[in-house]
Scaffold this motif. Structure first.
Motif, PDB file in Angstrom:
ATOM      1  N   VAL A   3      58.470  42.326  17.237  1.00  0.00           N
ATOM      2  CA  VAL A   3      57.756  43.013  16.163  1.00  0.00           C
ATOM      3  C   VAL A   3      57.970  42.179  14.896  1.00  0.00           C
ATOM      4  O   VAL A   3      59.104  41.811  14.582  1.00  0.00           O
ATOM      5  CB  VAL A   3      58.301  44.434  15.931  1.00  0.00           C
ATOM      6  N   ARG A   4      56.900  41.884  14.194  1.00  0.00           N
ATOM      7  CA  ARG A   4      57.018  41.156  12.925  1.00  0.00           C
ATOM      8  C   ARG A   4      56.372  41.988  11.830  1.00  0.00           C
ATOM      9  O   ARG A   4      55.269  42.500  12.001  1.00  0.00           O
ATOM     10  CB  ARG A   4      56.337  39.786  13.018  1.00  0.00           C
ATOM     11  N   SER A   5      57.069  42.123  10.712  1.00  0.00           N
ATOM     12  CA  SER A   5      56.554  42.892   9.575  1.00  0.00           C
ATOM     13  C   SER A   5      56.321  41.972   8.390  1.00  0.00           C
ATOM     14  O   SER A   5      57.100  41.031   8.168  1.00  0.00           O
ATOM     15  CB  SER A   5      57.529  44.013   9.198  1.00  0.00           C
ATOM     16  N   PHE A   6      55.259  42.278   7.648  1.00  0.00           N
ATOM     17  CA  PHE A   6      54.849  41.429   6.533  1.00  0.00           C
ATOM     18  C   PHE A   6      54.449  42.281   5.335  1.00  0.00           C
ATOM     19  O   PHE A   6      54.052  43.436   5.478  1.00  0.00           O
ATOM     20  CB  PHE A   6      53.629  40.577   6.925  1.00  0.00           C
ATOM     21  N   HIS A  57      56.871  37.259   5.018  1.00  0.00           N
ATOM     22  CA  HIS A  57      57.462  37.758   6.271  1.00  0.00           C
ATOM     23  C   HIS A  57      58.786  38.445   5.911  1.00  0.00           C
ATOM     24  O   HIS A  57      59.674  37.832   5.330  1.00  0.00           O
ATOM     25  CB  HIS A  57      57.697  36.590   7.217  1.00  0.00           C
ATOM     26  N   THR A  58      58.916  39.732   6.281  1.00  0.00           N
ATOM     27  CA  THR A  58      60.102  40.486   5.861  1.00  0.00           C
ATOM     28  C   THR A  58      61.023  40.909   6.995  1.00  0.00           C
ATOM     29  O   THR A  58      62.198  41.188   6.749  1.00  0.00           O
ATOM     30  CB  THR A  58      59.686  41.751   5.075  1.00  0.00           C
ATOM     31  N   GLU A  59      60.514  41.012   8.229  1.00  0.00           N
ATOM     32  CA  GLU A  59      61.410  41.502   9.289  1.00  0.00           C
ATOM     33  C   GLU A  59      60.932  41.082  10.661  1.00  0.00           C
ATOM     34  O   GLU A  59      59.730  41.029  10.930  1.00  0.00           O
ATOM     35  CB  GLU A  59      61.510  43.038   9.250  1.00  0.00           C
ATOM     36  N   ASN A  60      61.897  40.794  11.546  1.00  0.00           N
ATOM     37  CA  ASN A  60      61.665  40.703  12.989  1.00  0.00           C
ATOM     38  C   ASN A  60      62.442  41.826  13.646  1.00  0.00           C
ATOM     39  O   ASN A  60      63.537  42.185  13.192  1.00  0.00           O
ATOM     40  CB  ASN A  60      62.171  39.376  13.551  1.00  0.00           C
ATOM     41  N   TYR A  72      51.934  45.272   6.718  1.00  0.00           N
ATOM     42  CA  TYR A  72      51.277  44.974   7.988  1.00  0.00           C
ATOM     43  C   TYR A  72      52.349  44.640   9.016  1.00  0.00           C
ATOM     44  O   TYR A  72      53.348  43.981   8.705  1.00  0.00           O
ATOM     45  CB  TYR A  72      50.315  43.790   7.858  1.00  0.00           C
ATOM     46  N   THR A  73      52.131  45.095  10.250  1.00  0.00           N
ATOM     47  CA  THR A  73      53.072  44.773  11.326  1.00  0.00           C
ATOM     48  C   THR A  73      52.302  44.476  12.597  1.00  0.00           C
ATOM     49  O   THR A  73      51.180  44.982  12.788  1.00  0.00           O
ATOM     50  CB  THR A  73      54.068  45.927  11.545  1.00  0.00           C
ATOM     51  N   ALA A  79      55.854  52.642  16.053  1.00  0.00           N
ATOM     52  CA  ALA A  79      57.177  52.928  15.488  1.00  0.00           C
ATOM     53  C   ALA A  79      57.420  52.155  14.195  1.00  0.00           C
ATOM     54  O   ALA A  79      58.267  52.544  13.386  1.00  0.00           O
ATOM     55  CB  ALA A  79      58.266  52.584  16.514  1.00  0.00           C
ATOM     56  N   TYR A  80      56.665  51.073  13.985  1.00  0.00           N
ATOM     57  CA  TYR A  80      56.842  50.243  12.788  1.00  0.00           C
ATOM     58  C   TYR A  80      55.638  50.322  11.845  1.00  0.00           C
ATOM     59  O   TYR A  80      55.555  49.557  10.883  1.00  0.00           O
ATOM     60  CB  TYR A  80      57.110  48.787  13.211  1.00  0.00           C
TER      61      TYR A  80
END
Length: 320
Positions: free
Chosen positions: A246-249, A276-279, A236-237, A201-202
């Motif tokens: 979920v961590r997005s980079f 690091h852009t999102e949790n 990258y996630t 989903a990410y």
């Protein structure tokens, strides 16, 4: 001469000077980012929006009953981060059909988004009483304390999952503070499930999520005079079933330097270094109950979709 930096510039300066580097997901949503997120919500891999829509379609009447005052008096339906109000319109229809006396109070910090929502509601639901608030969440809630009658506060989507655990507890505690015992809070929680589905989903096959993440660099180039070369960055996630995160980079694919004109500063990136852009945390129902209790709230009832992918949880203060 003293240069006053924008909030974005100040945030980027702080985020890129720290280790590991980080920029908040709140800055994803410029016009292009908002359009890309609309595309993400329509992707086959992205289940949360469909799941919450199905909850509202299946359980709309029960949700309205859980949010409405028992005595039938007028109340305010307050939505934090109203956006386009697509899901909320299902509840608004249910409330109007049930003859519940209420005023819809959409809250959003974007005046443009609010103007569009109010215009659409006046056309689609002309009988609806709307009192828009262009404000941050907590200012709006504290101002509503002086309003007669009770409140039902909506915080939909899986936005609660974007907070780190300590920030999440602080946020919920602040939401709870202005609530009276008869008030209700409805929050959307993405639930833990097959880790492969969550990760997909990410990181969708069409690359729309990657474009959404990389658009953050395009925004920095445009608004701060940065010179990020997107050809040398990738999305990258990952997802950890151990903590539900979920961590997005954004990943630098080579050693490089990036100059940001608004900061008059150059930042060094090593090959494969990340921003690091999102949790996006996923929850279990027991975790939600524990979180609510820690914030001075209790679970009144929870509604899930047929696949138990998502939960919309009605909360109230512990004292009633």
């Amino acid at each position: 001469m003293v240069t006053v930096l924008s909030d974005l510039a100040q945030h980027v300066a702080k985020g890129l000077r720290q280790t590991p580097k980080a920029i908040s997901s709140m800055y994803f949503y410029d016009d292009a980012g908002s359009r890309l997120f609309q595309q993400i919500m329509e992707l086959p891999e992205y289940y949360p929006t469909r799941a919450e829509f199905s909850i509202f379609r299946e359980h709309g009447a029960a949700i309205v009953a859980a949010l409405s005052p028992e005595a039938g008096e007028e109340f305010a339906l307050v939505e934090l981060g109203a956006g386009d109000g697509a899901k909320t319109k299902l509840l608004l229809h249910e409330l109007l059909e049930a003859g519940r006396p209420f005023t819809y109070v959409p809250v959003d910090i974007s005046e443009g988004a609010m103007t569009g929502l109010v215009a659409a509601l006046r056309q689609e639901l002309p009988e609806l009483q709307v009192a828009p608030a262009v404000s941050d969440y907590f200012t709006a809630l504290h101002q509503l304390r002086t309003r007669p009658g009770s409140k039902a506060v909506l915080f939909l989507g899986s936005n609660i999952g974007n907070f780190h655990p300590a920030e999440r507890l602080s946020f919920l505690s602040q939401l709870a503070a202005p609530l009276a015992p008869t008030d209700r809070l409805l929050i959307g929680f993405d639930l833990q499930k097959d880790p492969r589905r969550i990760r997909a989903a990410y990181d969708d096959a069409q690359g729309v999520t990657a474009a959404f993440n990389l658009n953050l660099l395009t925004r920095l180039n445009r608004e701060l005079g940065a010179d990020f070369d997107l050809a040398h960055w990738q999305h990258y996630t990952d997802y950890s079933p151990l903590n539900g995160a979920v961590r997005s980079f954004l990943v630098s694919t080579r050693a490089q330097q990036v100059h940001i004109e608004a900061l008059d500063e150059t930042f060094d990136f090593a090959a494969w270094e990340v921003i690091h852009t999102e949790n996006s945390y996923k929850f279990t129902l027991p975790q939600i109950e524990e979180l609510a209790a820690s914030a001075g709230l209790r679970v009144v009832t929870a509604f899930t979709d047929a696949e138990t992918d998502f939960a919309d949880v009605v909360l109230a203060t512990q004292a009633e």
